[in-house]
Scaffold this motif. Sequence first.
Motif, short mmCIF file in Angstrom:
data_model
loop_
_atom_site.label_atom_id
_atom_site.label_comp_id
_atom_site.label_asym_id
_atom_site.label_seq_id
_atom_site.Cartn_x
_atom_site.Cartn_y
_atom_site.Cartn_z
N GLU A 33 -11.20 -10.12 -5.18
CA GLU A 33 -11.06 -11.32 -5.14
C GLU A 33 -10.57 -12.44 -6.29
N ASN A 34 -10.67 -12.07 -8.23
CA ASN A 34 -10.24 -12.99 -8.63
C ASN A 34 -8.60 -11.94 -8.48
N ILE A 35 -8.78 -11.55 -8.16
CA ILE A 35 -6.74 -10.89 -8.23
C ILE A 35 -6.47 -11.01 -7.58
N SER A 36 -4.85 -11.86 -7.65
CA SER A 36 -3.80 -11.82 -6.19
C SER A 36 -3.43 -11.13 -5.41
N SER A 37 -2.91 -11.27 -4.61
CA SER A 37 -2.51 -10.21 -3.35
C SER A 37 -1.43 -9.78 -4.15
N PRO A 38 -0.91 -8.54 -3.48
CA PRO A 38 0.09 -8.07 -4.19
C PRO A 38 1.36 -8.54 -3.05
N LEU A 39 1.13 -9.57 -2.28
CA LEU A 39 2.44 -10.44 -1.35
C LEU A 39 3.23 -11.83 -3.33
N MET A 67 -6.80 -0.76 -7.49
CA MET A 67 -7.96 -0.03 -7.74
C MET A 67 -9.39 -1.01 -7.64
N SER A 68 -8.87 -2.59 -7.31
CA SER A 68 -9.91 -3.31 -6.74
C SER A 68 -9.93 -2.83 -5.82
N LYS A 69 -9.26 -3.15 -4.77
CA LYS A 69 -9.34 -2.70 -3.72
C LYS A 69 -10.20 -1.12 -3.64
N GLU A 70 -10.14 -0.48 -4.11
CA GLU A 70 -11.22 1.47 -4.52
C GLU A 70 -12.08 0.71 -5.03
N GLY A 71 -12.80 -0.69 -5.35
CA GLY A 71 -14.19 -0.64 -5.88
C GLY A 71 -14.24 -0.42 -7.04
N LEU A 72 -13.18 -0.59 -7.66
CA LEU A 72 -13.13 -1.31 -9.29
C LEU A 72 -13.16 -2.00 -9.19
N ASN A 73 -14.08 -3.11 -10.69
CA ASN A 73 -13.48 -4.00 -11.21
C ASN A 73 -12.13 -4.61 -11.67
N LEU A 74 -11.85 -6.05 -11.64
CA LEU A 74 -10.46 -6.01 -12.76
C LEU A 74 -10.63 -5.29 -14.40
N GLY A 75 -11.59 -5.45 -14.83
CA GLY A 75 -11.91 -5.03 -16.19
C GLY A 75 -11.67 -3.56 -16.42
N LYS A 104 -5.71 -4.19 4.59
CA LYS A 104 -7.32 -4.45 4.22
C LYS A 104 -7.38 -6.04 3.77
N SER A 105 -6.54 -6.09 2.81
CA SER A 105 -7.05 -7.68 2.40
C SER A 105 -7.24 -8.88 3.78
N VAL A 106 -5.83 -8.65 4.82
CA VAL A 106 -5.89 -9.58 5.01
C VAL A 106 -7.05 -9.34 6.50
N ASP A 107 -7.93 -8.18 6.50
CA ASP A 107 -9.08 -8.12 6.98
C ASP A 107 -10.18 -8.44 6.36
N LYS A 108 -10.53 -8.25 5.05
CA LYS A 108 -11.18 -9.30 4.73
C LYS A 108 -11.30 -10.64 4.82
N ASN A 109 -10.30 -11.16 4.83
CA ASN A 109 -10.19 -13.16 4.85
C ASN A 109 -10.24 -12.92 6.74
N GLN A 110 -10.35 -12.38 7.39
CA GLN A 110 -10.43 -12.48 8.43
C GLN A 110 -12.35 -12.94 8.78
N VAL A 111 -12.70 -11.80 8.25
CA VAL A 111 -13.53 -11.62 8.68
C VAL A 111 -14.19 -12.66 7.94
N ALA A 112 -13.84 -13.29 6.36
CA ALA A 112 -14.96 -13.77 5.43
C ALA A 112 -14.78 -15.24 6.30
N THR A 117 1.08 0.36 0.23
CA THR A 117 0.84 -0.74 0.17
C THR A 117 0.80 -2.32 1.28
N THR A 118 1.10 -1.14 2.32
CA THR A 118 0.31 -2.09 3.73
C THR A 118 -1.20 -1.29 3.87
N TRP A 119 -1.42 -0.54 3.71
CA TRP A 119 -2.61 -0.40 3.70
C TRP A 119 -3.42 -0.99 3.33
#
Length: 347
Positions: free
Chosen positions: A6-12, A114-122, A338-346, A332-334
């Motif tokens: 959530e701390n990282i901007s969308s690839p768009l 990587m953040s979408k795969e479960g790693l933190n930003l650091g 995933k980001s869009v789906d997460k935002n919709q759930v939120a 990239t579309t994947w």
Amino acid sequence: MSSSSENISSPLSFLSKRYFIISVSLSLFTMAAVIYWTYTPGILEDLKPKRLPGLFLALVVSFLRVWFSAAKIRYLSEKMLSWIASFRIVLAWDFTSAVTPSTIGGAPMATYAMSKEGLNLGESSAIVLYGVLLDQIWFAMAIPILLIAGIYYEVVPPAIGLVGEASMITLYIALLSYAGLLAYGVLVNPSAIKKVVNKIFKLPFLRRYSTRIEEEAENLEDYAHSLKQKPASFLVKTFLLSTGSWLCRIALPTIVVLSLLPAPEVLSVLRSLAMNLAFLVVPTPGGSGGVEGLFVLFQGPLISRASFIGLAVFLWRIISYYISIGFGIMSTTWYIKKSVDKNQVAE
């Protein structure tokens, strides 16, 4: 393992349709121009069937390059990333690098992925930094090879002139300097990276992000320290994986050329290495337009029939660029989905 996607901007936010269109258009225009100026009717009749399997080998080498890169990322993550995730990250990274200027590159996309795969930003940032460092170490070792080889081979084509030679020397010095600074920051003094990041985010237009970035900078420093404490065997293995990826990248132009006509193999490989270093400073999105021109400049004189130069450029770019874009778009579309789906759930 916490995620901070959530701390990282969308690839768009760092991908642009304009850059994509410019990249593909420049590539197509340059290839069309080269084919137009070198094309001879009946050229395909001169192809030797016994050489064409080399194009299949080129595809295999292109896949191996991706495999080596994915293996490096997975190993750097201490296998927290699965093989599928590692391949997705590499393909998305390649795609972003192929359609953005060199000043942007694929690092932001790799960090996001990587953040979408479960790693933190650091952790993600440290892995990207460490991966870039390995590339820079490889460049630093490749440069002396080119300089020594230049005594015996015409590594830099005469057509490049004195200005071109001076530019190549300047590039070598810049790469060596950057490699030294990055090695100091990652391997010797990771806290220096944190200080630089924090200073950057003190700038007026970035200050609003400074609070959460300070926390992630701490994560980056901690992970960089953990990488620093790894045994020498860890650095050696990751360096070998990085080397495998770059050797595949360098071998590809030579394999394509040899799939069409005989050519001086050693000189072709050396020129491929030199032109791959030159690719790093081409300012257009993905280097499009410039990399095709450099291929003609470095490899063209080694192709005995000028009519085959356009075909060689076309085949090389299809394998190294357009196929990569195709798979990269899917990866990239994947992540975007995933980001869009997460935002919709939120919501």
